[in-house]
Structure formats: C-alpha cells, structure tokens
Design a protein around this motif. Sequence first.
Motif, PDB file in Angstrom:
ATOM      1  N   PRO A   1       0.801  -1.237   0.000  1.00 50.53           N
ATOM      2  CA  PRO A   1       0.000   0.000   0.000  1.00 50.53           C
ATOM      3  C   PRO A   1       0.831   1.283   0.000  1.00 50.53           C
ATOM      4  CG  PRO A   1      -0.854  -1.577   1.604  1.00 50.53           C
ATOM      5  CD  PRO A   1       0.446  -2.130   1.118  1.00 50.53           C
ATOM      6  N   VAL A   2       2.031   1.240   0.560  1.00 51.71           N
ATOM      7  CA  VAL A   2       2.853   2.444   0.659  1.00 51.71           C
ATOM      8  C   VAL A   2       3.203   3.021  -0.717  1.00 51.71           C
ATOM      9  CG1 VAL A   2       5.084   1.243   0.685  1.00 51.71           C
ATOM     10  CG2 VAL A   2       4.842   3.454   1.860  1.00 51.71           C
ATOM     11  N   PHE A   3       3.168   2.163  -1.758  1.00 44.09           N
ATOM     12  CA  PHE A   3       3.532   2.612  -3.098  1.00 44.09           C
ATOM     13  C   PHE A   3       2.315   2.968  -3.963  1.00 44.09           C
ATOM     14  CE2 PHE A   3       7.042  -0.512  -2.107  1.00 44.09           C
ATOM     15  CZ  PHE A   3       7.997   0.463  -1.836  1.00 44.09           C
ATOM     16  N   GLU A   4       1.144   2.954  -3.393  1.00 42.79           N
ATOM     17  CA  GLU A   4      -0.087   3.149  -4.160  1.00 42.79           C
ATOM     18  C   GLU A   4      -0.081   4.450  -4.953  1.00 42.79           C
ATOM     19  OE1 GLU A   4      -3.587   2.299  -5.890  1.00 42.79           O
ATOM     20  OE2 GLU A   4      -2.449   0.943  -4.581  1.00 42.79           O
ATOM     21  N   ASN A   5       0.392   5.527  -4.356  1.00 45.38           N
ATOM     22  CA  ASN A   5       0.366   6.828  -5.024  1.00 45.38           C
ATOM     23  C   ASN A   5       1.538   7.026  -5.984  1.00 45.38           C
ATOM     24  OD1 ASN A   5      -1.959   7.563  -3.601  1.00 45.38           O
ATOM     25  ND2 ASN A   5      -0.744   8.341  -1.869  1.00 45.38           N
ATOM     26  N   MET A   6       2.473   6.082  -5.992  1.00 46.57           N
ATOM     27  CA  MET A   6       3.661   6.252  -6.828  1.00 46.57           C
ATOM     28  C   MET A   6       3.705   5.313  -8.026  1.00 46.57           C
ATOM     29  SD  MET A   6       6.707   6.744  -4.015  1.00 46.57           S
ATOM     30  CE  MET A   6       6.186   5.420  -2.920  1.00 46.57           C
ATOM     31  N   LYS A   7       2.943   4.241  -7.986  1.00 41.96           N
ATOM     32  CA  LYS A   7       3.113   3.211  -9.009  1.00 41.96           C
ATOM     33  C   LYS A   7       2.744   3.678 -10.412  1.00 41.96           C
ATOM     34  CE  LYS A   7      -1.354   0.811  -8.654  1.00 41.96           C
ATOM     35  NZ  LYS A   7      -2.002  -0.477  -8.364  1.00 41.96           N
ATOM     36  N   GLY A   8       1.968   4.740 -10.523  1.00 37.81           N
ATOM     37  CA  GLY A   8       1.604   5.232 -11.842  1.00 37.81           C
ATOM     38  C   GLY A   8       2.732   5.946 -12.549  1.00 37.81           C
ATOM     39  N   SER A   9       3.726   6.430 -11.787  1.00 46.07           N
ATOM     40  CA  SER A   9       4.816   7.205 -12.383  1.00 46.07           C
ATOM     41  C   SER A   9       6.203   6.614 -12.146  1.00 46.07           C
ATOM     42  CB  SER A   9       4.790   8.631 -11.824  1.00 46.07           C
ATOM     43  OG  SER A   9       4.917   8.615 -10.408  1.00 46.07           O
ATOM     44  N   ALA A  10       6.325   5.671 -11.225  1.00 45.24           N
ATOM     45  CA  ALA A  10       7.638   5.131 -10.872  1.00 45.24           C
ATOM     46  C   ALA A  10       8.208   4.252 -11.986  1.00 45.24           C
ATOM     47  CB  ALA A  10       7.543   4.317  -9.587  1.00 45.24           C
TER      48      ALA A  10
END
Length: 292
Positions: A133-142
């Motif tokens: 869950p910690v990466f939820e907001n980043m996975k679209g751009s990482a």
Amino acid sequence: MRPFQVNILDGIKYFFLQKSVLSRLMFVNIAIWLICLFISVFTWLFNVSDISFVTKLFAVPSDISALAEKPWSIFTYMFLQEHFWHLFFNMLMLYYGGKIFLQYFSQKQLLTTYIVGGIVGALFFIMAFNAFPVFENMKGSAVALGSSASVLAILIAAATYQPEYPINLFLLGQVKMKWVAIVFVIIDFLSITTGNSGGHIAHLGGALWGFLYAYMLRKNIDLSFFKRKPKIKVKSRNADNYHQRPKSDEQYNAQRAEEQEEIDRILEKIAKNGYSSLSEKEKEYLFRQSKK
C-alpha cells in the motif's frame, strides 16, 4: 603522457578489444549511456520533456498497464544508467565481480546471470509497487533503470559459490567475499525506506537470483539458458576412432580458473610494462583466449 598512464590505457584498450562477455557488457552499458547523454542535450535544447524520452521508452515502469505497452523495457532497463556516478560504480562492481565470477563459471553463465538477474530484479520492483500500500500513489509514475540488480546477481552468485574467496578492501584489509555480499544485501534491505525504494527492491531480486543460481550449480543443476555445449573430440589410435568423454562441470571450472589466472598475470604485465613487453607466446595465448 607518463609511462604508468600509458600502461593503464594499454590494459583498458586490450580489455575492451577482447571478445569476452564481460567486456561487451561493460561496453554496451557505457555506449548506451553516452548515446543517452547526447540525446538528453537535444531534448533539453528543444524543451521536449522533463524526462528523456529514452527513459520513458526503455526504463521499466511499475504500472502493469504501462508495462503491457512496452514489455521490452523489462530487458532494456538493465542497460540504462541515471548519471555518470551511477554508471561508474555499477561498471566498477561489474568488472571486479565479473572477474571473480569467471574464475569459476563460463562466459555464457555470466551472461545468463546478468540478464536473468536483471529480469528478476524488475519483477521484484513491479510486484512490490503493486502489492504494498505504501507505493499506491507512486506506481503510476515510478520507473526503474540501471544495471545494479544484474551486477549484484553476479556478485552474490560468486560469493555463494565461493564464500571464502578473499577480497582486499581499502582500509579494511582482507575480507571474505561472503561478508561483502551479506553487507550489500543488508544495506539494500535497510535502505528501502530511505529513498529509491524501487531500486533497492530490484537489487534484492537480483541478489536472490544470484544466490539461487549458484546454489543450484553447487548441486550440479545449471539453470542457464545460454548453456555451454560439451565438445566431443575424436582421436585416432591404431586406425580406430574413439570419442573422448566431455569434461565435467568441476573439470571445466578448474580449467577456466587456471586460464583466468594466466590471463590476469599477462594483463598485469601489460599494465606495468605495456603490450610490447609480452613474449610472442603470451601474445598468442591472449589471441587464442579472445577467440573463445
């Protein structure tokens, strides 16, 4: 130019002229970095994008839908480097780790470890960004890029196969390779929360493959997809032909270690006294080895 500098340049020149997997992997990484550097200048001048289109096209994304649009990136990302020091340290580790690796394994096994280690590292990166869950907001751009996972796979494989191999470290003296490998893994694990989380997770994936690959080799199971085909020599004795049995893995690795020791001795001679200091026999030996 000083003699020492000339000798170093001779050694570097000879290394990259060899037809070896190690030198070619390093050459490809350096060449791609230089190409990307030139391209980045033009993209900046024309204000094309904040991120190089090369990175967008070839770095592996964490988002699965984006990965589906460029599946090749799971392979190409391992030849991209973010900046000069990223390239420098990766190539430094690849060189020394690769030299140790080749004392016990073949050129094709080195290529397998590099490529599969990079792929497993990419899969770890993708799975982590879609599972935690910690990466939820980043996975679209990482995105992930760099050869670190591949390089660490090679280093860990060598340490797993020969854990007692001695390495001389600056200020620390002689250290067993297993401790160097363990420290690298611990640092990557503890660094997940401090920045570049995806990169450190990818490193751990590469390390896991290196460990499993060498562990299976110790059990005489070769997971390489570039497998060395044993050569069967035919000799004539009393007008009758017979087939010589192919070498076992242990015999082959022992022979490779002896050959590598001789190559290292000759390269050291080149570094000290230049290529012209070699005897005809030594030059012929290097030529034969470069053809393998």
